[in-house]
Scaffold this active site. Structure first.
Site, PDB file in Angstrom:
ATOM      1  N   ASP A   6      -7.349  48.950 128.058  1.00  0.00           N
ATOM      2  CA  ASP A   6      -7.814  47.862 127.987  1.00  0.00           C
ATOM      3  C   ASP A   6      -9.076  46.949 128.312  1.00  0.00           C
ATOM      4  O   ASP A   6      -8.766  46.867 129.331  1.00  0.00           O
ATOM      5  CB  ASP A   6      -6.722  46.098 127.658  1.00  0.00           C
ATOM      6  CG  ASP A   6      -5.709  47.155 127.088  1.00  0.00           C
ATOM      7  OD1 ASP A   6      -5.521  48.189 126.677  1.00  0.00           O
ATOM      8  OD2 ASP A   6      -5.253  46.319 126.239  1.00  0.00           O
ATOM      9  N   HIS A   8     -11.309  45.072 127.655  1.00  0.00           N
ATOM     10  CA  HIS A   8     -11.819  43.711 126.593  1.00  0.00           C
ATOM     11  C   HIS A   8     -12.823  42.774 127.911  1.00  0.00           C
ATOM     12  O   HIS A   8     -12.839  41.260 127.600  1.00  0.00           O
ATOM     13  CB  HIS A   8     -10.065  42.497 126.958  1.00  0.00           C
ATOM     14  CG  HIS A   8      -8.802  42.398 126.536  1.00  0.00           C
ATOM     15  ND1 HIS A   8      -9.362  42.521 124.789  1.00  0.00           N
ATOM     16  CD2 HIS A   8      -7.736  43.517 126.949  1.00  0.00           C
ATOM     17  CE1 HIS A   8      -8.121  43.001 124.293  1.00  0.00           C
ATOM     18  NE2 HIS A   8      -7.428  42.954 125.295  1.00  0.00           N
ATOM     19  N   ASP A  47      -8.391  48.091 122.366  1.00  0.00           N
ATOM     20  CA  ASP A  47      -9.032  47.274 122.936  1.00  0.00           C
ATOM     21  C   ASP A  47     -10.363  47.229 124.037  1.00  0.00           C
ATOM     22  O   ASP A  47     -10.759  46.339 124.912  1.00  0.00           O
ATOM     23  CB  ASP A  47      -7.944  46.462 124.248  1.00  0.00           C
ATOM     24  CG  ASP A  47      -7.072  46.093 122.740  1.00  0.00           C
ATOM     25  OD1 ASP A  47      -6.988  46.457 122.049  1.00  0.00           O
ATOM     26  OD2 ASP A  47      -5.796  45.434 123.098  1.00  0.00           O
ATOM     27  N   ASN A  80      -5.038  47.336 118.714  1.00  0.00           N
ATOM     28  CA  ASN A  80      -5.227  46.481 118.048  1.00  0.00           C
ATOM     29  C   ASN A  80      -6.543  45.086 117.911  1.00  0.00           C
ATOM     30  O   ASN A  80      -6.735  44.651 117.146  1.00  0.00           O
ATOM     31  CB  ASN A  80      -3.672  46.077 118.447  1.00  0.00           C
ATOM     32  CG  ASN A  80      -3.874  45.412 119.643  1.00  0.00           C
ATOM     33  OD1 ASN A  80      -4.073  45.582 121.170  1.00  0.00           O
ATOM     34  ND2 ASN A  80      -3.338  43.930 119.789  1.00  0.00           N
ATOM     35  N   HIS A  81      -6.996  45.372 118.622  1.00  0.00           N
ATOM     36  CA  HIS A  81      -8.454  44.446 118.744  1.00  0.00           C
ATOM     37  C   HIS A  81      -9.561  44.643 118.054  1.00  0.00           C
ATOM     38  O   HIS A  81     -10.656  44.438 117.556  1.00  0.00           O
ATOM     39  CB  HIS A  81      -9.035  43.829 120.073  1.00  0.00           C
ATOM     40  CG  HIS A  81      -7.337  43.050 120.745  1.00  0.00           C
ATOM     41  ND1 HIS A  81      -7.579  41.221 120.531  1.00  0.00           N
ATOM     42  CD2 HIS A  81      -6.678  42.736 121.522  1.00  0.00           C
ATOM     43  CE1 HIS A  81      -7.036  40.127 120.644  1.00  0.00           C
ATOM     44  NE2 HIS A  81      -5.673  41.516 121.320  1.00  0.00           N
ATOM     45  N   HIS A 131      -3.176  53.865 121.356  1.00  0.00           N
ATOM     46  CA  HIS A 131      -3.358  52.603 122.149  1.00  0.00           C
ATOM     47  C   HIS A 131      -1.923  51.743 122.215  1.00  0.00           C
ATOM     48  O   HIS A 131      -1.466  51.425 123.318  1.00  0.00           O
ATOM     49  CB  HIS A 131      -3.718  51.752 121.701  1.00  0.00           C
ATOM     50  CG  HIS A 131      -4.086  49.788 121.871  1.00  0.00           C
ATOM     51  ND1 HIS A 131      -4.791  49.464 122.665  1.00  0.00           N
ATOM     52  CD2 HIS A 131      -4.113  48.985 121.209  1.00  0.00           C
ATOM     53  CE1 HIS A 131      -4.584  48.715 123.384  1.00  0.00           C
ATOM     54  NE2 HIS A 131      -4.252  48.421 122.753  1.00  0.00           N
ATOM     55  N   HIS A 217      -2.191  48.801 126.552  1.00  0.00           N
ATOM     56  CA  HIS A 217      -1.643  47.897 125.074  1.00  0.00           C
ATOM     57  C   HIS A 217      -1.010  46.511 126.243  1.00  0.00           C
ATOM     58  O   HIS A 217      -0.742  45.402 125.576  1.00  0.00           O
ATOM     59  CB  HIS A 217      -0.734  48.311 124.034  1.00  0.00           C
ATOM     60  CG  HIS A 217      -0.789  47.532 122.737  1.00  0.00           C
ATOM     61  ND1 HIS A 217      -1.407  46.442 122.255  1.00  0.00           N
ATOM     62  CD2 HIS A 217       1.229  46.481 122.256  1.00  0.00           C
ATOM     63  CE1 HIS A 217      -0.986  45.667 122.246  1.00  0.00           C
ATOM     64  NE2 HIS A 217       0.668  46.082 121.780  1.00  0.00           N
TER      65      HIS A 217
END
Length: 225
Positions: A6, A8, A47, A80-81, A131, A217
């Site tokens: 991730d 982000h 992500d 998931n994002h 993920h 994740h």
């Protein structure tokens, strides 16, 4: 194969990942990662956006890397994002509106289409890279359509034939492992995906002819091996 978890919206994390991959490839510059003998493959495991202040820059940088390497040495997977509803709640939509106020609706529509088109997992000769985790024991990668990415040892799984099943996508991007055997609903994620034990993972890997399940994740808890 280097798997990056991730990001982000954090550009320093992306730069650090590229430096690590350059070191593994024996290259002194980022351009050396994807050129010449010993070329590395980088899998960015979802992500890319939300939480950080530079989600748009991270996403665009990853897309530029992907398009610059048509041989498949850069693979982008969905997390998931990478979801229009979730990223609208966790800050990415606000960032797009702030940086592209005059055309934020068009940009957001393009981003949403991109999220829906991202592959859900990748396969090497020994591992599945995803993920979240397993969406239930019934998933058979042999029945999932796939596209070659220019290398015999790595391919990206796209989606089931026809319209992708929402539960399948949820499981792949939301599920988490457990030390305890068994399979049950992932209540810690609001019921999205599953909690799967080592018995479920082992049986699934054996059925697929694989040795490893590589995921992101979660931040690795202290004491995990």
């Amino acid at each position: 194969v280097t798997v990056v978890g991730d990001l982000h919206g954090c550009m320093p994390s992306l730069r650090a990942a590229l430096r690590v991959c350059a070191d593994l490839s024996g290259g002194a510059r980022t351009s050396a990662i994807f050129a010449g003998e010993g070329t590395a493959t980088m899998v960015f495991n979802g992500d890319f956006v939300d939480r950080g202040a530079n989600s748009l820059e991270v996403l665009c940088s990853l897309l530029l890397l992907r398009f610059a390497q048509p041989d498949g040495s850069v693979v982008l997977l969905r997390g998931n994002h990478e979801d229009a509803l979730l990223s609208a709640a966790y800050g990415f939509a606000d960032e797009v509106q702030a940086k592209h106020a005059a055309a934020h609706e068009e940009v957001w529509e393009a981003v949403s289409d991109l999220f829906a088109a991202l592959p859900l997992c990748a396969l090497t000769s020994h591992a599945a890279i995803v993920h979240g985790g397993l969406p239930g024991p019934e998933l058979d990668l042999g029945a999932v359509s796939s596209i070659a990415r220019g290398r015999d040892d790595l391919r990206s799984v796209l989606q089931p034939e026809g319209q992708p099943d929402a539960a399948l996508i949820q499981g792949l991007v939301w599920s988490d492992p457990s030390y305890d055997d068994g399979l049950h609903t992932n209540e810690s994620r609001g019921g999205a995906g599953f909690i799967f034990g080592p018995d479920v993972a082992r049986a699934w890997l054996e059925r697929q002819g694989l040795r490893y399940l590589v995921r992101s994740h979660q931040v690795k808890p202290d004491g995990w091996e």
